[in-house]
Design a protein around this motif. Structure first.
Motif, PDB file in Angstrom:
ATOM      1  N   TRP A 162       5.270   5.993   0.070  1.00 16.61           N
ATOM      2  CA  TRP A 162       6.040   6.488  -1.081  1.00 16.61           C
ATOM      3  C   TRP A 162       5.374   7.011  -2.244  1.00 16.61           C
ATOM      4  CZ3 TRP A 162      10.673   6.538   0.831  1.00 16.61           C
ATOM      5  CH2 TRP A 162      10.988   5.841   1.640  1.00 16.61           C
ATOM      6  N   GLY A 163       3.949   6.397  -2.459  1.00 20.67           N
ATOM      7  CA  GLY A 163       3.093   6.669  -3.521  1.00 20.67           C
ATOM      8  C   GLY A 163       3.722   7.026  -4.872  1.00 20.67           C
ATOM      9  N   GLU A 164       4.453   5.950  -5.590  1.00 20.70           N
ATOM     10  CA  GLU A 164       4.963   6.352  -6.726  1.00 20.70           C
ATOM     11  C   GLU A 164       4.489   5.567  -7.705  1.00 20.70           C
ATOM     12  OE1 GLU A 164       9.463   7.368  -4.848  1.00 20.70           O
ATOM     13  OE2 GLU A 164       9.165   5.473  -5.548  1.00 20.70           O
ATOM     14  N   TYR A 165       3.508   4.878  -7.530  1.00 22.60           N
ATOM     15  CA  TYR A 165       2.916   3.888  -8.728  1.00 22.60           C
ATOM     16  C   TYR A 165       1.195   4.361  -8.453  1.00 22.60           C
ATOM     17  CZ  TYR A 165       6.980   1.178  -9.249  1.00 22.60           C
ATOM     18  OH  TYR A 165       8.078   0.737  -9.464  1.00 22.60           O
ATOM     19  N   TYR A 166       0.681   4.786  -9.652  1.00 24.14           N
ATOM     20  CA  TYR A 166      -0.508   5.494  -9.664  1.00 24.14           C
ATOM     21  C   TYR A 166      -1.358   4.740 -10.664  1.00 24.14           C
ATOM     22  CZ  TYR A 166       2.600   9.328  -8.622  1.00 24.14           C
ATOM     23  OH  TYR A 166       3.680  10.231  -7.895  1.00 24.14           O
ATOM     24  N   THR A 167      -2.607   5.003 -10.627  1.00 27.97           N
ATOM     25  CA  THR A 167      -3.498   4.508 -11.651  1.00 27.97           C
ATOM     26  C   THR A 167      -3.292   5.127 -12.997  1.00 27.97           C
ATOM     27  OG1 THR A 167      -5.568   4.261  -9.918  1.00 27.97           O
ATOM     28  CG2 THR A 167      -5.993   4.786 -12.091  1.00 27.97           C
ATOM     29  N   SER A 168      -3.123   4.437 -13.973  1.00 25.40           N
ATOM     30  CA  SER A 168      -3.004   4.724 -15.215  1.00 25.40           C
ATOM     31  C   SER A 168      -4.024   5.732 -15.830  1.00 25.40           C
ATOM     32  CB  SER A 168      -2.871   3.587 -16.156  1.00 25.40           C
ATOM     33  OG  SER A 168      -4.053   3.066 -16.478  1.00 25.40           O
ATOM     34  N   GLU A 169      -3.562   6.716 -16.715  1.00 22.56           N
ATOM     35  CA  GLU A 169      -4.511   7.539 -17.005  1.00 22.56           C
ATOM     36  C   GLU A 169      -5.579   6.960 -17.824  1.00 22.56           C
ATOM     37  OE1 GLU A 169      -3.550  12.014 -18.232  1.00 22.56           O
ATOM     38  OE2 GLU A 169      -2.966  10.642 -19.811  1.00 22.56           O
ATOM     39  N   HIS A 194      -4.509  13.319  -6.028  1.00 20.78           N
ATOM     40  CA  HIS A 194      -3.632  14.351  -5.438  1.00 20.78           C
ATOM     41  C   HIS A 194      -3.862  15.709  -5.845  1.00 20.78           C
ATOM     42  CE1 HIS A 194       0.523  15.876  -3.513  1.00 20.78           C
ATOM     43  NE2 HIS A 194      -0.539  16.074  -2.873  1.00 20.78           N
ATOM     44  N   TYR A 195      -4.614  16.576  -5.204  1.00 21.28           N
ATOM     45  CA  TYR A 195      -4.735  17.856  -5.521  1.00 21.28           C
ATOM     46  C   TYR A 195      -4.031  18.893  -4.638  1.00 21.28           C
ATOM     47  CZ  TYR A 195      -8.543  16.445  -8.793  1.00 21.28           C
ATOM     48  OH  TYR A 195      -9.233  15.831  -9.702  1.00 21.28           O
ATOM     49  N   ILE A 232      -3.477   5.304  -5.338  1.00 22.96           N
ATOM     50  CA  ILE A 232      -4.407   3.833  -5.114  1.00 22.96           C
ATOM     51  C   ILE A 232      -4.510   3.597  -3.746  1.00 22.96           C
ATOM     52  CG2 ILE A 232      -4.621   1.438  -5.829  1.00 22.96           C
ATOM     53  CD1 ILE A 232      -2.824   2.234  -8.294  1.00 22.96           C
ATOM     54  N   ASN A 233      -5.771   3.333  -3.068  1.00 23.92           N
ATOM     55  CA  ASN A 233      -5.777   3.262  -1.878  1.00 23.92           C
ATOM     56  C   ASN A 233      -6.275   1.878  -1.676  1.00 23.92           C
ATOM     57  OD1 ASN A 233      -8.960   3.548  -1.675  1.00 23.92           O
ATOM     58  ND2 ASN A 233      -8.586   5.580  -2.316  1.00 23.92           N
ATOM     59  N   GLY A 265       0.751  -1.351   0.007  1.00 28.19           N
ATOM     60  CA  GLY A 265      -0.011  -0.112   0.069  1.00 28.19           C
ATOM     61  C   GLY A 265       0.886   0.996  -0.121  1.00 28.19           C
ATOM     62  N   SER A 266       1.891   1.212   0.672  1.00 25.15           N
ATOM     63  CA  SER A 266       2.810   2.273   0.565  1.00 25.15           C
ATOM     64  C   SER A 266       3.375   2.849  -0.435  1.00 25.15           C
ATOM     65  CB  SER A 266       4.054   1.968   1.689  1.00 25.15           C
ATOM     66  OG  SER A 266       4.937   1.042   1.119  1.00 25.15           O
ATOM     67  N   LEU A 267       3.345   1.617  -1.571  1.00 25.72           N
ATOM     68  CA  LEU A 267       4.035   2.238  -3.075  1.00 25.72           C
ATOM     69  C   LEU A 267       3.050   2.897  -3.965  1.00 25.72           C
ATOM     70  CD1 LEU A 267       5.418  -1.583  -3.726  1.00 25.72           C
ATOM     71  CD2 LEU A 267       6.763   0.367  -2.753  1.00 25.72           C
ATOM     72  N   TYR A 268       1.563   2.620  -3.502  1.00 25.45           N
ATOM     73  CA  TYR A 268       0.446   3.307  -4.257  1.00 25.45           C
ATOM     74  C   TYR A 268       0.120   4.477  -3.482  1.00 25.45           C
ATOM     75  CZ  TYR A 268      -0.042  -1.239  -6.720  1.00 25.45           C
ATOM     76  OH  TYR A 268       0.103  -2.391  -7.459  1.00 25.45           O
ATOM     77  N   TYR A 269       0.115   4.494  -2.234  1.00 27.32           N
ATOM     78  CA  TYR A 269      -0.298   5.758  -1.844  1.00 27.32           C
ATOM     79  C   TYR A 269       0.198   6.633  -0.934  1.00 27.32           C
ATOM     80  CZ  TYR A 269      -4.199   7.708   1.444  1.00 27.32           C
ATOM     81  OH  TYR A 269      -5.009   8.645   1.746  1.00 27.32           O
ATOM     82  N   ASN A 270       0.028   7.782  -0.621  1.00 25.84           N
ATOM     83  CA  ASN A 270       0.801   8.772   0.327  1.00 25.84           C
ATOM     84  C   ASN A 270      -0.340   9.579   0.496  1.00 25.84           C
ATOM     85  OD1 ASN A 270       2.548   9.904   1.808  1.00 25.84           O
ATOM     86  ND2 ASN A 270       3.710  10.713   0.214  1.00 25.84           N
TER      87      ASN A 270
END
Length: 484
Positions: free
Chosen positions: A297-304, A325-326, A342-343, A283-288
Motif C-alpha cells: 500500500w505504501g501510504e505511511y512515509y518517512t516524515s519530511e 519514489h521518483y 520505508i523499506n 512492511g506493506s504499509l510503508y513500502y510499494n
C-alpha cells in the motif's frame, strides 16, 4: 472475562494439537493441563506455540503501528482503512480493532505462558528451567508492551497511574482490576530477574536467553529512570560479547537478512516464509516497489522532518532504509506528503513484505547506556556511545560530536535522544522516548495529522498519549477503569 478464559484454554489446546503431530489427537477438554503438559517434549512444543503467538498479525503488526505512528518519524499521507491511523492522528476510540486485538493476543500469550510457568518446579532439570525462563521472559515482555500502550509513562506520577492487569496464574480473579504502572513494572522486573537466573542456554535471536533478559531489563530500567541499572544491564549485554554491531554495509542490508545471521540482533519476532502476511504485513504499509507499484500500500512515509535530519549528513547509512519514489526524476507525492517509502520491513529472503521485526538489538544497548550516562552527568561517556553508533552509520570527522561541540542541540541528552530517533526509527520507540522525557510531539511538516495538516503538537500530559482500554474488555470486566 470467564468466556475469555475458556477461549484461552481452547486456543492453547489448539496450539498443542496442531504442533504435536506425534501426540494422540483427542479433545483438549477431556485432558487436564497435567496431561497436556506431561513431558518436557510437550512443554517444549507448547513453548514454541507461545513464540508463534508473536508472529500473528494481531501482535507484530499492531505492536509496531500502535507504538510508531503516534510519533514524528512516520507520516500518514491520507485516508486509509487501518484504524491504527487513529493513533497517528490522536483521534483514538475505545473500539478500535488494533488495540482490541493486541490486548486480546497479549493476554492469550500471558495465559499460555502461565500454564507452563506454574507447571514447572524450579530445579527439575536444566531443560525445564530453560523453558520456564523463556516463558517468564515472554510473560514479562507481554506485560511491558501492554503497559507502554495503555498506561502512562512511568515518570508521570512516579508510576502510580493506572496500568494494566498483572495476570500471573491461570485461575486468577475472573475480573482483574488494573494494577498501577509501578506494579506492572515490578512484576516485569521480577519475571525477568528470575528468568535470567533459570536460563543457561545461549540460544539464537529467535529465542529468549539470559542476554535477551538483560537487554529488556536495560530498557525497562531506563524507562523507570533507574539510570544506574539501565547502565548495569546494558553493560552486561555489551560485555557478554555475544553480539557485535553489524558492519556499515551489512547494516544497510539488514532487513533482507535472516535475522539470526545478523550479529547485532538480540531478539526478534521471527517470521519464516510460511509466516509471510504479504499485503497485511507492516512492511506493506510503508513500502510499494517504485518500479511496479504492486507490492504494497505504501501510504505511511518517512516524515519530511526525519528526512531532512538524516540528510544533514548525506553519507548517513540510515538513508538506506528510505526509498524515495521518483518518476522521471520527479519526486512523487500523495496529498501534501512526499513519498519517502520505508523499506526497513521488506525483502527478507527476497520476499517483498517479509520481515522479522527486531525487538532488541545491540545498538539500542549503547543508546540506553548513553541516555543514562547523560542523565547522570557522565557526558563524555554518553558522547562516546553516540559517536560509536554514528561511526557505524558511516559518519566521521565533523559529523561526530564532542562535549563542547553539540551542533546546536543544546545538551548532551538532546544529542542522545536525537540519535535514538535516527537509529531506532520505525521500530516503535519514538513516541515513548518523547513522553517519558516530558517532551512534546511537534509535527511542523506536511501530513494527515488530524486537526492540522502542517502544524500539530501533543503535550506529554495529553490524555491521548495512551490508548483507551478496549471497549470490549471494559464491557466484560466491571473492574477495568477506562482511561480518560
Amino acid at each position: 472475562m470467564k468466556a475469555k478464559i475458556i477461549y484461552q484454554h481452547i486456543l492453547f489446546a489448539l496450539i498443542l494439537l496442531l504442533t504435536a503431530c506425534d501426540n494422540e489427537l483427542q479433545p483438549y477438554d477431556s485432558k487436564s493441563t497435567d496431561v497436556a503438559l506431561a513431558t518436557p517434549a510437550d512443554i517444549q512444543i507448547a513453548t514454541y506455540g507461545n513464540y508463534a503467538m508473536l508472529v500473528k498479525e494481531a501482535y507484530t503488526r499492531h505492536f509496531l503501528t500502535l507504538n510508531e505512528w503516534p510519533g514524528d518519524n512516520v507520516v500518514q499521507s491520507g485516508a486509509d482503512g487501518d484504524q491504527a491511523s487513529l493513533g497517528a492522528s490522536y483521534l483514538h476510540i475505545p473500539a478500535m480493532y488494533p488495540t482490541t486485538d493486541f490486548w486480546a493476543q497479549s493476554y492469550k500469550l500471558i495465559y499460555s505462558t502461565n500454564l507452563i510457568i506454574n507447571k514447572i518446579t524450579d530445579g527439575e532439570s536444566p531443560l525445564l528451567d530453560q523453558l520456564k525462563g523463556e516463558n517468564l521472559f515472554l510473560r514479562a515482555m507481554a506485560h511491558f508492551n501492554l503497559v507502554r500502550l495503555f498506561g502512562r509513562p512511568y515518570p508521570q506520577n512516579k508510576g502510580e497511574n493506572p496500568g494494566v492487569p498483572v495476570v500471573l496464574g491461570s485461575d486468577e480473579e475472573l475480573y482483574p482490576a488494573r494494577n498501577t504502572v509501578k506494579e506492572v513494572y515490578e512484576a516485569v522486573i521480577a519475571d525477568l530477574l528470575k528468568a535470567g537466573n533459570l536460563m543457561k542456554e545461549a540460544k539464537n535471536a529467535n529465542f529468549a536467553s539470559k542476554e535477551v533478559v538483560d537487554a529488556l531489563l536495560s530498557r525497562v530500567y531506563l524507562y523507570m529512570e533507574d539510570n544506574e541499572n539501565a547502565i548495569l544491564y546494558a553493560n552486561k549485554v555489551i560485555s557478554s560479547n555475544r553480539y557485535q554491531l553489524a558492519s556499515t554495509e551489512m547494516y544497510k542490508k539488514s532487513p533482507t537478512l535472516v535475522p539470526e545471521t545478523n550479529p547485532e540482533t538480540i531478539f526478534n519476532f521471527r517470521h519464516t516464509l510460511a509466516d509471510n502476511k504479504d499485503k497485511n504485513a507492516v512492511g506493506s504499509l510503508y513500502y510499494n516497489d517504485p518500479e511496479t507499484l504492486s507490492t504494497g500500500w505504501g501510504e505511511y512515509y518517512t516524515s519530511e522532518a526525519l528526512w531532512d535530519l538524516l540528510n544533514e549528513n548525506p553519507a548517513d547509512a540510515r538513508l538506506a532504509f528510505i526509498t524515495p519514489h521518483y518518476i522521471d526524476g520527479v519526486l512523487q507525492y500523495r496529498g501534501t506528503s512526499p513519498q519517502y517509502f520505508i523499506n526497513k520491513f521488506n525483502w527478507q529472503e527476497g520476499i517483498a513484505n517479509l520481515a522479522s521485526p527486531v525487538y532488541l538489538r545491540l545498538a539500542e544497548m549503547y543508546l540506553n547506556r548513553a541516555e543514562a550516562y547523560a542523565k547522570t552527568g557522565k557526558n563524555q561517556l554518553a558522547i562516546d556511545d553516540v559517536n560509536l553508533i554514528r561511526t557505524r552509520a558511516g559518519l566521521s570527522g565533523s559529523a561526530l560530536y564532542t562535549v563542547t561541540a553539540l551542533k546546536g542541540r543544546g545538551s548532551v541528552l538532546n544529542v542522545v535522544l536525537e540519535e535514538r530517533r535516527l537509529e531506532l526509527a520505525y521500530e516503535g520507540h519514538r513516541p515513548g522516548d518523547l513522553y517519558r522525557n516530558n517532551l512534546p510531539l511537534v509535527r511542523a511538516y506536511p501530513g494527515l495529522h488530524g486537526t492540522d495538516n502542517f502544524h500539530f503538537r501533543v503535550e506529554p500530559s495529553d490524555p491521548r498519549v495512551v490508548y483507551y482500554i478496549p471497549e470490549r474488555e471494559v464491557n466484560i470486566n466491571r473492574n477495568l477503569i477506562q482511561n480518560p
